[in-house]
Write an enzyme that holds these catalytic residues in place. Structure first.
Site, PDB file in Angstrom:
ATOM      1  N   ALA A 207       0.842  -1.202   0.000  1.00 48.80           N
ATOM      2  CA  ALA A 207       0.000   0.000   0.000  1.00 48.80           C
ATOM      3  C   ALA A 207       0.878   1.255   0.000  1.00 48.80           C
ATOM      4  CB  ALA A 207      -0.917  -0.014   1.232  1.00 48.80           C
ATOM      5  N   CYS A 258      -0.507  -7.296  -7.790  1.00 48.13           N
ATOM      6  CA  CYS A 258      -0.474  -7.142  -6.329  1.00 48.13           C
ATOM      7  C   CYS A 258      -1.046  -5.834  -5.799  1.00 48.13           C
ATOM      8  CB  CYS A 258       0.959  -7.297  -5.837  1.00 48.13           C
ATOM      9  SG  CYS A 258       1.608  -8.954  -6.116  1.00 48.13           S
TER      10      CYS A 258
HETATM   11  N1  LIG Z   1       3.576 -12.447  -8.465  1.00 49.55           N
HETATM   12  C1  LIG Z   1       4.387 -11.844  -7.602  1.00 49.55           C
HETATM   13  O1  LIG Z   1       5.356 -11.200  -7.975  1.00 49.55           O
HETATM   14  C2  LIG Z   1       4.126 -11.947  -6.117  1.00 49.55           C
HETATM   15  C3  LIG Z   1       5.038 -11.357  -5.229  1.00 49.55           C
HETATM   16  C4  LIG Z   1       4.774 -11.423  -3.845  1.00 49.55           C
HETATM   17  C5  LIG Z   1       3.656 -12.093  -3.383  1.00 49.55           C
HETATM   18  N2  LIG Z   1       2.795 -12.663  -4.287  1.00 49.55           N
HETATM   19  C6  LIG Z   1       1.631 -13.379  -3.749  1.00 49.55           C
HETATM   20  O2  LIG Z   1       1.829 -14.776  -4.014  1.00 49.55           O
HETATM   21  C7  LIG Z   1       0.579 -15.427  -4.272  1.00 49.55           C
HETATM   22  C8  LIG Z   1       0.629 -16.130  -5.617  1.00 49.55           C
HETATM   23  O3  LIG Z   1       0.851 -15.161  -6.620  1.00 49.55           O
HETATM   24  P1  LIG Z   1       1.169 -15.587  -8.124  1.00 49.55           P
HETATM   25  O4  LIG Z   1       1.378 -14.344  -8.904  1.00 49.55           O
HETATM   26  O5  LIG Z   1       2.245 -16.631  -8.146  1.00 49.55           O
HETATM   27  O6  LIG Z   1      -0.235 -16.280  -8.514  1.00 49.55           O
HETATM   28  P2  LIG Z   1      -0.561 -17.260  -9.724  1.00 49.55           P
HETATM   29  O7  LIG Z   1      -2.029 -17.215  -9.902  1.00 49.55           O
HETATM   30  O8  LIG Z   1       0.325 -16.938 -10.876  1.00 49.55           O
HETATM   31  O9  LIG Z   1      -0.123 -18.706  -9.207  1.00 49.55           O
HETATM   32  C9  LIG Z   1      -0.800 -19.410  -8.198  1.00 49.55           C
HETATM   33  C10 LIG Z   1      -0.733 -20.914  -8.510  1.00 49.55           C
HETATM   34  O10 LIG Z   1      -1.325 -21.636  -7.439  1.00 49.55           O
HETATM   35  C11 LIG Z   1      -1.916 -22.799  -7.987  1.00 49.55           C
HETATM   36  N3  LIG Z   1      -2.873 -23.365  -7.038  1.00 49.55           N
HETATM   37  C12 LIG Z   1      -4.051 -22.850  -6.617  1.00 49.55           C
HETATM   38  N4  LIG Z   1      -4.620 -23.642  -5.691  1.00 49.55           N
HETATM   39  C13 LIG Z   1      -3.793 -24.709  -5.523  1.00 49.55           C
HETATM   40  C14 LIG Z   1      -3.817 -25.867  -4.709  1.00 49.55           C
HETATM   41  N5  LIG Z   1      -4.805 -26.090  -3.847  1.00 49.55           N
HETATM   42  N6  LIG Z   1      -2.798 -26.751  -4.817  1.00 49.55           N
HETATM   43  C15 LIG Z   1      -1.774 -26.521  -5.679  1.00 49.55           C
HETATM   44  N7  LIG Z   1      -1.695 -25.439  -6.464  1.00 49.55           N
HETATM   45  C16 LIG Z   1      -2.675 -24.542  -6.389  1.00 49.55           C
HETATM   46  C17 LIG Z   1      -2.555 -22.307  -9.265  1.00 49.55           C
HETATM   47  O11 LIG Z   1      -2.773 -23.384 -10.154  1.00 49.55           O
HETATM   48  C18 LIG Z   1      -1.474 -21.321  -9.781  1.00 49.55           C
HETATM   49  O12 LIG Z   1      -0.584 -21.930 -10.680  1.00 49.55           O
HETATM   50  C19 LIG Z   1      -0.486 -14.310  -4.162  1.00 49.55           C
HETATM   51  O13 LIG Z   1      -0.989 -14.308  -2.855  1.00 49.55           O
HETATM   52  C20 LIG Z   1       0.316 -13.049  -4.416  1.00 49.55           C
HETATM   53  O14 LIG Z   1      -0.288 -11.924  -3.831  1.00 49.55           O
HETATM   54  C21 LIG Z   1       3.019 -12.616  -5.624  1.00 49.55           C
HETATM   55  O1  LIG Z   2       8.244   4.720  -9.560  1.00 44.92           O
HETATM   56  C1  LIG Z   2       7.464   3.837  -9.970  1.00 44.92           C
HETATM   57  C2  LIG Z   2       7.618   2.467  -9.646  1.00 44.92           C
HETATM   58  C3  LIG Z   2       6.703   1.539 -10.136  1.00 44.92           C
HETATM   59  N1  LIG Z   2       5.688   1.933 -10.934  1.00 44.92           N
HETATM   60  C4  LIG Z   2       4.702   0.948 -11.421  1.00 44.92           C
HETATM   61  O2  LIG Z   2       4.188   0.223 -10.316  1.00 44.92           O
HETATM   62  C5  LIG Z   2       3.797  -1.087 -10.727  1.00 44.92           C
HETATM   63  C6  LIG Z   2       4.379  -2.134  -9.797  1.00 44.92           C
HETATM   64  O3  LIG Z   2       5.784  -2.168  -9.942  1.00 44.92           O
HETATM   65  P1  LIG Z   2       6.731  -3.030  -8.984  1.00 44.92           P
HETATM   66  O4  LIG Z   2       6.374  -2.770  -7.590  1.00 44.92           O
HETATM   67  O5  LIG Z   2       8.127  -2.754  -9.387  1.00 44.92           O
HETATM   68  O6  LIG Z   2       6.384  -4.522  -9.428  1.00 44.92           O
HETATM   69  P2  LIG Z   2       5.543  -5.701  -8.730  1.00 44.92           P
HETATM   70  O7  LIG Z   2       6.042  -6.974  -9.304  1.00 44.92           O
HETATM   71  O8  LIG Z   2       4.093  -5.401  -8.819  1.00 44.92           O
HETATM   72  O9  LIG Z   2       6.023  -5.693  -7.175  1.00 44.92           O
HETATM   73  C7  LIG Z   2       5.197  -5.187  -6.127  1.00 44.92           C
HETATM   74  O10 LIG Z   2       4.261  -6.165  -5.723  1.00 44.92           O
HETATM   75  C8  LIG Z   2       4.867  -7.416  -5.296  1.00 44.92           C
HETATM   76  C9  LIG Z   2       3.743  -8.383  -5.023  1.00 44.92           C
HETATM   77  O11 LIG Z   2       3.163  -8.196  -3.775  1.00 44.92           O
HETATM   78  C10 LIG Z   2       5.739  -7.142  -4.068  1.00 44.92           C
HETATM   79  O12 LIG Z   2       6.331  -8.346  -3.628  1.00 44.92           O
HETATM   80  C11 LIG Z   2       6.808  -6.104  -4.422  1.00 44.92           C
HETATM   81  O13 LIG Z   2       7.577  -5.794  -3.264  1.00 44.92           O
HETATM   82  C12 LIG Z   2       6.136  -4.850  -4.959  1.00 44.92           C
HETATM   83  O14 LIG Z   2       7.125  -3.919  -5.393  1.00 44.92           O
HETATM   84  C13 LIG Z   2       4.274  -1.224 -12.170  1.00 44.92           C
HETATM   85  O15 LIG Z   2       3.181  -0.997 -13.043  1.00 44.92           O
HETATM   86  C14 LIG Z   2       5.305  -0.126 -12.312  1.00 44.92           C
HETATM   87  O16 LIG Z   2       5.434   0.338 -13.632  1.00 44.92           O
HETATM   88  C15 LIG Z   2       5.521   3.282 -11.257  1.00 44.92           C
HETATM   89  O17 LIG Z   2       4.591   3.649 -11.959  1.00 44.92           O
HETATM   90  N2  LIG Z   2       6.418   4.192 -10.770  1.00 44.92           N
END
Ligand SMILES: NC(=O)c1ccc[n+]([C@@H]2O[C@H](COP(=O)([O-])OP(=O)(O)OC[C@H]3O[C@@H](n4cnc5c(N)ncnc54)[C@H](O)[C@@H]3O)[C@@H](O)[C@H]2O)c1
Ligand SMILES: O=c1ccn([C@@H]2O[C@H](COP(=O)(O)OP(=O)(O)O[C@H]3O[C@H](CO)[C@@H](O)[C@H](O)[C@H]3O)[C@@H](O)[C@H]2O)c(=O)[nH]1
Length: 469
Positions: A207, A258
């Site tokens: 946030a 996210c």
């Molecule tokens: N994508 C990121 O960069 C990022 C970063 C930090 C935190 N997160 C958090 O991590 C979590 C996952 O995000 P994501 O982007 O990888 O999501 P995603 O939707 O890409 O992947 C989730 C996976 O979980 C699988 N799944 C669902 N239920 C299941 C079960 N019961 N058993 C086994 N597999 C199962 C789905 O098939 C899917 O492949 C979210 O809570 C997200 O907020 C994501």
């Molecule tokens: O100065 C900036 C920085 C970022 N962005 C935009 O913000 C979005 C998110 O960017 P970024 O945070 O770098 O990528 P995410 O992969 O969404 O990562 C965020 O979300 C993840 C999932 O929760 C967290 O783990 C990370 O810490 C958090 O940075 C993108 O559209 C960026 O283009 C801007 O517009 N201006």
């Protein structure tokens, strides 16, 4: 998990997912996501101490530590629709874990979840496990990596946060997980907290990051109104060590899977405990984001003589940020919808997003709570045939720009700064416009070529100023 396998060769890591297609891709040369450096990490460990499988039950039964990383999207229907996190996947995973466990396990919340989820999950686990001697110790270990820089972020994280219960079992579990990370992360960077603080820290971190973007984006509008330059303002702010220089890039809006989801979740939690004013405060971060996307569309339309009907507009970049092929919540979707609503003909180029993905995203139904205010009051979603009529996809930025009236830069891919803009200018309709939604181009050089340029929060080109409605 691949990074854990790389750094901890003595630990056997099994990544399991219900989705066969994804697991097949993880086992292939073509990973299901584009993430710089990830293939090399996976290749170094796959088949050694890292496996990918759909046999969830077997690997969960055998594991000592289970990282639950399932999706926690915004709830789409029912109570809390449009705000609350949908924990159905989490609950499903917990029920399965409980049903197959015959030994005690540490359950790690890796997904981003609402505060107090560990309590609910604990109840599900305990009530569904037949063996009373099996103990589940739940830890919160939120993930802070950003897409596009995931490998770098995991290799040298600012911190690793572990939340656990202040009991003997809880402290032992925290130490066990900490020992995994300490194989490559300095001990002082492994922060310990109680469960609720760890869960809430993750939502709050996202946030606050998003809030910085909305703050600078709101100031970008003021810069345009006053002749200030948002990049100069951001630089001046960022050199104050209390403010810091990161996350101050004005943009067409933040995207990604996210930020919006997690803020909506925070808003819902605040409302649930009666903190209406706090909820409104955080909700405004999303409202400014919608305003910024909308403002960009209005700039394009008003700059091009108040109509883009029938005009070709090249969209450079569709991913939500550079160095990823991820399009979840990308601002490109709302910008394209706004331009299509004004009857523009779009030609989209992105180096990592497939044609099918772009069409799927543009035609996907939007939920009422996720509808941006289109400038012309147009209704989304559009039908598949409307999208197909209005949108073409190109695998070449020069082809996408040929004959276009305007270019819109939506993603900050490095390659966009290095394009041959003389060649592009020569191929475009005149006057040729560039709307830079990321401020990544050299506007002075583009103006000397002949382009009319617009950069978010930059002093307005006199040509565009005279076009304002
Ligand atoms: N994508 C990121 O960069 C990022 C970063 C930090 C935190 N997160 C958090 O991590 C979590 C996952 O995000 P994501 O982007 O990888 O999501 P995603 O939707 O890409 O992947 C989730 C996976 O979980 C699988 N799944 C669902 N239920 C299941 C079960 N019961 N058993 C086994 N597999 C199962 C789905 O098939 C899917 O492949 C979210 O809570 C997200 O907020 C994501
Ligand atoms: O100065 C900036 C920085 C970022 N962005 C935009 O913000 C979005 C998110 O960017 P970024 O945070 O770098 O990528 P995410 O992969 O969404 O990562 C965020 O979300 C993840 C999932 O929760 C967290 O783990 C990370 O810490 C958090 O940075 C993108 O559209 C960026 O283009 C801007 O517009 N201006």
């Amino acid at each position: 998990m691949a990074m854990i396998a790389l750094k901890c060769p003595d630990i056997q890591v099994a990544v399991v997912d219900l989705n066969q297609q994804r697991i097949d891709a993880w086992n292939s040369e073509c990973l299901p996501i584009y993430e710089p450096g990830l293939y090399e990490v996976v290749k170094a460990c796959r088949g050694r101490n890292l496996i990918f499988s759909t046999d969830c039950r077997r690997h969960v039964a055998e594991a000592d530590i289970i990282f639950v990383s399932v999706n926690t999207p915004t709830k789409m229907t029912g109570v809390g629709a449009g705000k609350a996190a949908d924990l159905a996947y989490w609950e499903g995973a917990a029920r399965m874990i409980a049903s197959v466990s015959t030994t005690s396990k540490i359950i790690v919340e890796k997904s981003t979840v609402p505060v107090k989820t560990a309590e609910a999950i604990g109840k599900v686990l305990r009530r569904n496990c037949a063996d009373p001697d099996v103990h589940f110790e739940i830890l919160s270990n939120p993930e802070f990596l950003a897409e596009g820089t995931a490998v770098k972020d995991l290799e040298a994280p600012d911190r690793v946060l572990i939340g656990g219960r202040d009991t003997q079992e809880g402290r032992a579990a925290v130490e066990a997980l900490s020992a995994v990370y300490e194989q490559w992360v300095p001990r002082e960077r492994v922060l310990r907290a109680n469960l609720w603080s760890a869960e809430l820290s993750k939502l709050t971190a996202n946030a606050m990051l998003a809030q910085r973007i909305s703050s600078i984006n709101s100031i970008s509008a003021l810069c345009e109104a006053t002749g200030a330059d948002v990049q100069q303002v951001a630089h001046a702010l960022g050199t104050d060590s209390r403010i810091g220089s990161k996350f101050l890039n004005a943009s067409v809006g933040f995207g990604g899977s996210c930020f919006q989801k997690d803020i909506l979740n925070l808003v819902y939690i605040c409302e649930s405990v009666g903190l209406e004013r706090v909820a409104q405060y955080w909700h405004s971060v999303i409202q400014i984001n919608d305003y910024q996307k909308n403002r960009f569309v209005e700039r394009v339309i008003s700059g091009m003589f108040n109509t883009v009907s029938g005009k070709k507009i090249a969209i450079l970049g569709f991913a939500f940020k550079k160095d990823t092929g991820d399009t979840r919540e990308t601002p490109a979707i709302d910008v394209c919808h706004g331009l299509i609503a004004d009857d523009a003909c779009l030609c989209i180029y992105d180096p990592q997003v497939s044609k099918d993905q772009i069409y799927r995203d543009l035609a996907a139904p939007k939920f009422q709570w996720d509808l941006p205010m289109l400038p012309n009051g147009a209704q989304v979603p559009f039908t598949d045939s409307q999208i197909e009529k209005s949108v073409s996809i190109s695998s070449d930025p020069y082809q996408a720009s040929a004959g276009a009236h305007a270019l819109c830069v939506i993603t900050e891919w490095d390659e966009f700064a290095d394009l041959d803009y003389e060649r592009i200018y020569a191929s475009m309709s005149k006057p040729a416009f560039i709307f830079d939604g990321r401020n990544v181009l050299d506007h002075g050089r583009l103006q000397s070529i002949g382009f009319i340029t617009y950069g978010l929060g930059k002093p307005i080109d006199p040509f565009l100023r005279s076009q304002q409605c």
